[in-house]
Write a protein that holds these residues in place. Structure first.
Motif, short mmCIF file in Angstrom:
data_model
loop_
_atom_site.label_atom_id
_atom_site.label_comp_id
_atom_site.label_asym_id
_atom_site.label_seq_id
_atom_site.Cartn_x
_atom_site.Cartn_y
_atom_site.Cartn_z
N LEU A 1 45.67 94.10 66.21
CA LEU A 1 45.81 93.21 67.37
C LEU A 1 44.48 92.50 67.61
CD1 LEU A 1 44.18 95.03 69.63
CD2 LEU A 1 46.38 96.17 69.85
N TYR B 1 42.30 89.93 70.76
CA TYR B 1 42.23 89.33 72.08
C TYR B 1 41.29 88.14 72.04
CZ TYR B 1 40.99 88.42 76.88
OH TYR B 1 40.75 87.78 78.07
N LEU C 1 45.72 92.78 78.58
CA LEU C 1 46.47 93.82 77.88
C LEU C 1 47.17 93.16 76.69
CD1 LEU C 1 47.28 96.79 77.87
CD2 LEU C 1 49.28 96.17 79.25
N LYS D 1 49.26 93.42 73.11
CA LYS D 1 50.15 94.27 72.32
C LYS D 1 50.06 93.86 70.85
CE LYS D 1 53.31 95.42 76.05
NZ LYS D 1 52.61 96.73 76.24
N GLY D 2 50.00 94.87 70.00
CA GLY D 2 49.90 94.59 68.58
C GLY D 2 51.07 95.17 67.81
N GLY E 1 53.37 99.45 67.65
CA GLY E 1 53.33 100.11 68.95
C GLY E 1 51.94 100.26 69.56
N GLU F 1 48.48 98.98 71.48
CA GLU F 1 48.05 98.01 72.47
C GLU F 1 46.58 98.27 72.79
OE1 GLU F 1 50.63 98.78 75.85
OE2 GLU F 1 49.12 100.09 76.75
N GLU G 1 43.36 97.19 75.82
CA GLU G 1 43.05 96.56 77.10
C GLU G 1 41.60 96.13 77.12
OE1 GLU G 1 43.69 98.95 80.58
OE2 GLU G 1 43.56 97.21 81.91
N ARG H 1 45.17 101.91 72.37
CA ARG H 1 46.07 102.97 72.83
C ARG H 1 47.39 102.93 72.09
NH1 ARG H 1 44.36 101.40 78.61
NH2 ARG H 1 46.26 100.11 78.64
N LYS H 2 48.00 104.12 72.03
CA LYS H 2 49.37 104.22 71.55
C LYS H 2 50.00 105.42 72.26
CE LYS H 2 52.35 104.22 67.50
NZ LYS H 2 52.47 104.13 66.02
#
Lengths: 116, 115
Positions: A48, A50, A56, A58-59, A62, A64, A66, A77-78
């Motif tokens: 992912l 930014y 936030l 999302k990639g 599942g 993500e 922040e 995170r997952k």
């Protein structure tokens, strides 16, 4: 010069556990932020990224992340990891100046081992 | 079609030899890079190159030299190989100024072993 810190060298989790990998960077200006994954013996794949907007992100698979600008952080995170998530995870940053993008600087990586 | 391709995938050679690793990208990107990944998995940029300038990481020994015959290719030539050069070398490419589509695409890596 900017730098990227990944706090965890090796994380070991059981399947279905939640994951959070820390990443902090040092640069006060505009940056692009990335998480890459490297499965054993393979090349880097983008999870992912930014650039701007919703902090936030999302990639794939599942994951993500922040972006918290005040903390210079971009944690991955997952909610529930799988054995197939076993890999090396790299946070990366590059500086944006006008229309130019600086070189991608990587953290030292976090090895994730997921036990079946 | 592979977007960024490197050859060879594996390279085993003796100390003191000169070797080259080739990299080609078919994405039309204007900037290419070489990264070195050491045995601890740390990724360090060696060079970045576009049609305007070559930027060299000052810690890279001058035995390493990038050669770009055209904007789709950035080959890495290494003279007088040393044991410490053993690593995985990744080529990558990107397109400047294309935020938010900006990103690096990596090749599959070349594992160099110097014996």
């Amino acid at each position: 010069a900017q730098s990227v810190s990944q706090h965890n060298h090796h994380v070991i989790l059981s399947e279905a556990a939640s994951l959070e990998l820390g990443c902090n960077y040092s640069y006060g200006g505009t940056v692009n932020l990335f998480w890459y994954v490297q499965y054993p013996g393979q090349h880097l794949q983008l999870l992912l990224k930014y650039f701007s907007g919703d902090p936030l992100v999302k990639g794939i698979k599942g994951f993500e992340a922040e972006f918290i600008k005040s903390k210079f952080s971009f944690n991955l995170r997952k909610p529930s990891v799988q054995w197939s998530d076993t890999a090396e995870y790299f946070c990366a940053v590059n500086v944006v100046v006008g229309r130019s993008q600086g070189n991608l600087i990587f953290g030292k990586g976090t090895k994730l081992s997921v036990k079946p | 079609d592979t977007a960024v391709s490197q050859t060879p995938k594996y390279l085993v050679t003796q100390m003191g030899n000169d070797k080259s690793i080739k990299c080609e990208q078919n994405l039309g990107h204007d900037t290419m890079y070489w990264y070195k990944q050491d045995s601890k998995k740390f990724l360090k940029i060696m060079f970045s190159y576009n049609n305007k300038e070559l930027i060299i990481n000052e810690t890279v020994p001058n035995r390493f030299s990038p050669k770009s015959p055209d904007k789709a290719h950035l080959n890495l030539h290494i003279n007088s190989l040393e044991l410490g050069d053993s690593a995985v070398y990744f080529c990558a490419s990107s397109q400047q100024g294309s935020r938010p589509n900006y990103g690096y695409t990596f090749g599959s890596g070349t594992r160099l072993t110097v014996v």
